[in-house]
Scaffold this motif. Sequence first.
Motif, PDB file in Angstrom:
ATOM      1  N   ASN A  30       0.807  -1.213   0.000  1.00 23.00           N
ATOM      2  CA  ASN A  30       0.000   0.000   0.000  1.00 23.00           C
ATOM      3  C   ASN A  30       0.840   1.264   0.000  1.00 23.00           C
ATOM      4  N   GLY A  31       2.106   1.158   0.313  1.00 22.49           N
ATOM      5  CA  GLY A  31       2.982   2.314   0.342  1.00 22.49           C
ATOM      6  C   GLY A  31       3.656   2.627  -0.980  1.00 22.49           C
ATOM      7  N   THR A  52      -1.707   5.178  -8.192  1.00 19.28           N
ATOM      8  CA  THR A  52      -0.903   5.832  -7.170  1.00 19.28           C
ATOM      9  C   THR A  52      -1.162   5.266  -5.786  1.00 19.28           C
ATOM     10  N   ARG A  53      -0.170   5.442  -4.911  1.00 23.14           N
ATOM     11  CA  ARG A  53      -0.239   4.888  -3.564  1.00 23.14           C
ATOM     12  C   ARG A  53      -1.171   5.684  -2.673  1.00 23.14           C
ATOM     13  N   ASN A  54      -1.310   6.982  -2.889  1.00 19.04           N
ATOM     14  CA  ASN A  54      -2.046   7.825  -1.960  1.00 19.04           C
ATOM     15  C   ASN A  54      -3.558   7.623  -2.043  1.00 19.04           C
ATOM     16  N   GLY A 102       7.764   9.062  -5.331  1.00 14.93           N
ATOM     17  CA  GLY A 102       6.992  10.160  -5.926  1.00 14.93           C
ATOM     18  C   GLY A 102       7.156  10.178  -7.431  1.00 14.93           C
ATOM     19  N   GLY A 103       6.169  10.790  -8.088  1.00 19.66           N
ATOM     20  CA  GLY A 103       6.165  10.773  -9.545  1.00 19.66           C
ATOM     21  C   GLY A 103       5.720   9.425 -10.041  1.00 19.66           C
ATOM     22  N   TYR A 104       5.505   9.313 -11.360  1.00 22.12           N
ATOM     23  CA  TYR A 104       5.052   8.026 -11.881  1.00 22.12           C
ATOM     24  C   TYR A 104       5.381   7.785 -13.342  1.00 22.12           C
ATOM     25  N   TYR A 105       5.786   8.801 -14.076  1.00 18.88           N
ATOM     26  CA  TYR A 105       5.849   8.679 -15.530  1.00 18.88           C
ATOM     27  C   TYR A 105       7.170   8.125 -16.048  1.00 18.88           C
ATOM     28  N   ASN A 111      11.644   2.260  -7.930  1.00 24.75           N
ATOM     29  CA  ASN A 111      12.711   1.607  -7.190  1.00 24.75           C
ATOM     30  C   ASN A 111      12.912   0.157  -7.605  1.00 24.75           C
ATOM     31  N   TYR A 112      11.793  -0.519  -7.893  1.00 28.45           N
ATOM     32  CA  TYR A 112      11.832  -1.959  -8.089  1.00 28.45           C
ATOM     33  C   TYR A 112      11.135  -2.335  -9.394  1.00 28.45           C
ATOM     34  N   TRP A 113      11.659  -3.403 -10.010  1.00 29.91           N
ATOM     35  CA  TRP A 113      11.147  -3.866 -11.294  1.00 29.91           C
ATOM     36  C   TRP A 113      10.992  -5.384 -11.305  1.00 29.91           C
TER      37      TRP A 113
END
Length: 123
Positions: A30-31, A52-54, A102-105, A111-113
């Motif tokens: 969830n984070g 998004t997480r929020n 933060g961000g998404y594009y 961080n992780y794939w």
Amino acid sequence: QVQLVESGGGLVQAGGSLRLSCATSGRTFNGYTMGWFRQAPGKGREFVATITRNDGSTYYADSVKGRFTISKDNAKNTVFLQMNSLKPEDTAVYYCAANNKGGYYYTYNYNYWGQGTQVTVSS
């Protein structure tokens, strides 16, 4: 550490559908903002969709808007990409990614794939 495992890729005819899944490890699902990217042969990795997480807002690349839907099941720590009306130009390796920065594009937001899953759309 977050581990991501994609599944659901395959070969489909143009106009068909596929549903990709991305199972995540850990208790921090969830984070993280979760995203889908794709990479066609000879091309760079491009943004497809994010949730998004929020607040769970969703965003899509223009090329897939109206055809693809991203969703997640928090209880199962899994994110999905429902792909409808597939086109040959959707052929690519699809990657799931997780981001708590933060961000998404952009790829550098993540961080992780996962290892990727091949989607091939025949004409």
